[in-house]
Design a protein around this motif. Sequence first.
Motif, mmCIF file in Angstrom:
data_model
loop_
_atom_site.group_PDB
_atom_site.id
_atom_site.type_symbol
_atom_site.label_atom_id
_atom_site.label_comp_id
_atom_site.label_asym_id
_atom_site.label_seq_id
_atom_site.Cartn_x
_atom_site.Cartn_y
_atom_site.Cartn_z
ATOM 1 N N ARG A 189 44.968 50.407 35.159
ATOM 2 C CA ARG A 189 46.132 49.731 35.729
ATOM 3 C C ARG A 189 45.795 48.259 35.992
ATOM 4 N NH1 ARG A 189 46.193 54.026 39.727
ATOM 5 N NH2 ARG A 189 46.616 52.446 41.288
ATOM 6 N N ASP A 190 45.620 47.517 34.895
ATOM 7 C CA ASP A 190 45.239 46.108 34.996
ATOM 8 C C ASP A 190 46.213 45.297 35.831
ATOM 9 O OD1 ASP A 190 43.214 46.822 33.287
ATOM 10 O OD2 ASP A 190 43.570 45.188 31.883
ATOM 11 N N GLY A 191 47.493 45.532 35.634
ATOM 12 C CA GLY A 191 48.504 44.775 36.382
ATOM 13 C C GLY A 191 48.332 44.930 37.886
ATOM 14 N N ASP A 192 48.040 46.145 38.327
ATOM 15 C CA ASP A 192 47.831 46.384 39.755
ATOM 16 C C ASP A 192 46.552 45.716 40.241
ATOM 17 O OD1 ASP A 192 50.164 47.908 39.964
ATOM 18 O OD2 ASP A 192 49.107 49.776 39.505
ATOM 19 N N ALA A 193 45.508 45.750 39.413
ATOM 20 C CA ALA A 193 44.248 45.085 39.773
ATOM 21 C C ALA A 193 44.470 43.586 39.905
ATOM 22 C CB ALA A 193 43.168 45.378 38.725
ATOM 23 N N VAL A 194 45.213 43.004 38.972
ATOM 24 C CA VAL A 194 45.501 41.565 39.002
ATOM 25 C C VAL A 194 46.343 41.217 40.228
ATOM 26 C CG1 VAL A 194 46.797 39.732 37.833
ATOM 27 C CG2 VAL A 194 45.230 41.190 36.536
ATOM 28 N N THR A 195 47.344 42.022 40.530
ATOM 29 C CA THR A 195 48.190 41.768 41.705
ATOM 30 C C THR A 195 47.349 41.762 42.973
ATOM 31 O OG1 THR A 195 50.144 42.705 40.641
ATOM 32 C CG2 THR A 195 50.143 42.643 43.057
ATOM 33 N N GLU A 196 46.465 42.744 43.108
ATOM 34 C CA GLU A 196 45.623 42.816 44.307
ATOM 35 C C GLU A 196 44.653 41.645 44.358
ATOM 36 O OE1 GLU A 196 44.553 43.946 47.952
ATOM 37 O OE2 GLU A 196 46.116 44.964 46.798
ATOM 38 N N LEU A 197 44.047 41.301 43.231
ATOM 39 C CA LEU A 197 43.127 40.152 43.217
ATOM 40 C C LEU A 197 43.857 38.850 43.535
ATOM 41 C CD1 LEU A 197 40.755 41.003 40.242
ATOM 42 C CD2 LEU A 197 40.111 40.691 42.651
ATOM 43 N N ASN A 198 45.061 38.676 43.011
ATOM 44 C CA ASN A 198 45.829 37.466 43.342
ATOM 45 C C ASN A 198 46.142 37.399 44.830
ATOM 46 O OD1 ASN A 198 45.920 36.090 40.901
ATOM 47 N ND2 ASN A 198 47.712 37.223 40.189
ATOM 48 N N SER A 199 46.445 38.531 45.413
ATOM 49 C CA SER A 199 46.697 38.577 46.851
ATOM 50 C C SER A 199 45.432 38.221 47.632
ATOM 51 C CB SER A 199 47.199 39.975 47.231
ATOM 52 O OG SER A 199 47.360 40.084 48.621
ATOM 53 N N LEU A 200 44.296 38.736 47.190
ATOM 54 C CA LEU A 200 43.014 38.426 47.837
ATOM 55 C C LEU A 200 42.636 36.959 47.641
ATOM 56 C CD1 LEU A 200 41.139 41.711 46.962
ATOM 57 C CD2 LEU A 200 41.447 40.811 49.280
ATOM 58 N N LEU A 201 42.934 36.406 46.464
ATOM 59 C CA LEU A 201 42.660 34.986 46.231
ATOM 60 C C LEU A 201 43.482 34.111 47.173
ATOM 61 C CD1 LEU A 201 42.478 34.909 42.338
ATOM 62 C CD2 LEU A 201 40.626 34.284 43.902
ATOM 63 N N ALA A 202 44.712 34.532 47.471
ATOM 64 C CA ALA A 202 45.544 33.786 48.414
ATOM 65 C C ALA A 202 44.994 33.909 49.838
ATOM 66 C CB ALA A 202 46.987 34.279 48.354
ATOM 67 N N ALA A 203 44.489 35.086 50.173
ATOM 68 C CA ALA A 203 43.949 35.312 51.515
ATOM 69 C C ALA A 203 42.609 34.617 51.726
ATOM 70 C CB ALA A 203 43.794 36.816 51.764
ATOM 71 N N GLU B 4 33.660 32.313 53.594
ATOM 72 C CA GLU B 4 32.692 31.892 52.579
ATOM 73 C C GLU B 4 32.320 33.054 51.655
ATOM 74 O OE1 GLU B 4 29.937 29.193 50.713
ATOM 75 O OE2 GLU B 4 31.214 28.677 52.406
ATOM 76 N N TYR B 5 31.937 34.170 52.225
ATOM 77 C CA TYR B 5 31.480 35.301 51.416
ATOM 78 C C TYR B 5 32.630 35.880 50.595
ATOM 79 C CZ TYR B 5 28.975 39.578 50.166
ATOM 80 O OH TYR B 5 28.369 40.602 49.475
ATOM 81 N N LEU B 6 33.775 36.093 51.244
ATOM 82 C CA LEU B 6 34.877 36.763 50.566
ATOM 83 C C LEU B 6 35.533 35.888 49.511
ATOM 84 C CD1 LEU B 6 36.289 38.683 53.634
ATOM 85 C CD2 LEU B 6 34.931 39.599 51.738
ATOM 86 N N ALA B 7 35.612 34.583 49.728
ATOM 87 C CA ALA B 7 36.156 33.694 48.700
ATOM 88 C C ALA B 7 35.305 33.794 47.439
ATOM 89 C CB ALA B 7 36.220 32.256 49.209
ATOM 90 N N GLY B 8 33.989 33.784 47.594
ATOM 91 C CA GLY B 8 33.107 33.895 46.440
ATOM 92 C C GLY B 8 33.207 35.247 45.752
ATOM 93 N N ALA B 9 33.243 36.309 46.540
ATOM 94 C CA ALA B 9 33.315 37.656 45.974
ATOM 95 C C ALA B 9 34.612 37.861 45.196
ATOM 96 C CB ALA B 9 33.196 38.695 47.088
ATOM 97 N N VAL B 10 35.720 37.458 45.778
ATOM 98 C CA VAL B 10 37.024 37.628 45.126
ATOM 99 C C VAL B 10 37.115 36.735 43.887
ATOM 100 C CG1 VAL B 10 39.512 37.331 45.417
ATOM 101 C CG2 VAL B 10 38.170 38.391 47.235
#
Length: 178
Positions: free
Chosen positions: A65-79, A108-114
């Motif tokens: 489910r690539d679309g769902d993975a991308v949606t979640e990653l985009n949300s995390l990138l915004a956060a 710092e850690y989460l921005a890099g990880a995401v």
Amino acid sequence: MDFDAYARTAVDLVNARLDDLAGLRALFGDDHAWMAQEAAEKDVAVFRRAQRRLREVFEHGTAGRDGDAVTELNSLLAAFPVQPRISGHDASDWHMHVTSRGASVSAEYLAGAVWGLSVWLCEFGSARFGICADERCGNVYLDTSSNNCRRFCSERCATRSHVAAHRARKRAASLTPA
């Protein structure tokens, strides 16, 4: 920037035991020793939430489910936005940080990880996100095999699972009348 290293920090986070502040500090290791020193109790909850959301990214990826993975990653990138800056103490020590000066340990850690996991998805696809096939484990991993065939997070889990399957086959064969 070593995006693979950043992607691996996402894997490390998802697989970490974050029961308390000591568990969070253990996540950082030698590469991020300064984070361990600065981590506070309030960071534990932030990391736990991010851990759950990153696990969802791996679950979406392994389910195709690539679309769902991308949606979640985009949300995390915004956060956890990336705000790159050069840091260091002299000309021989210049390196990149992914957040602005004074950012919290979690930022710092989460921005890099995401960011690293997002780059990994764009480069290799979410089919390279894996969840260990050993039912007793559940750890996630990034499949770096040449033919995308990895099924286990480690050799230990692979061996344990294969030995258990072998023993089950032997038991079944010994119960089958000849």
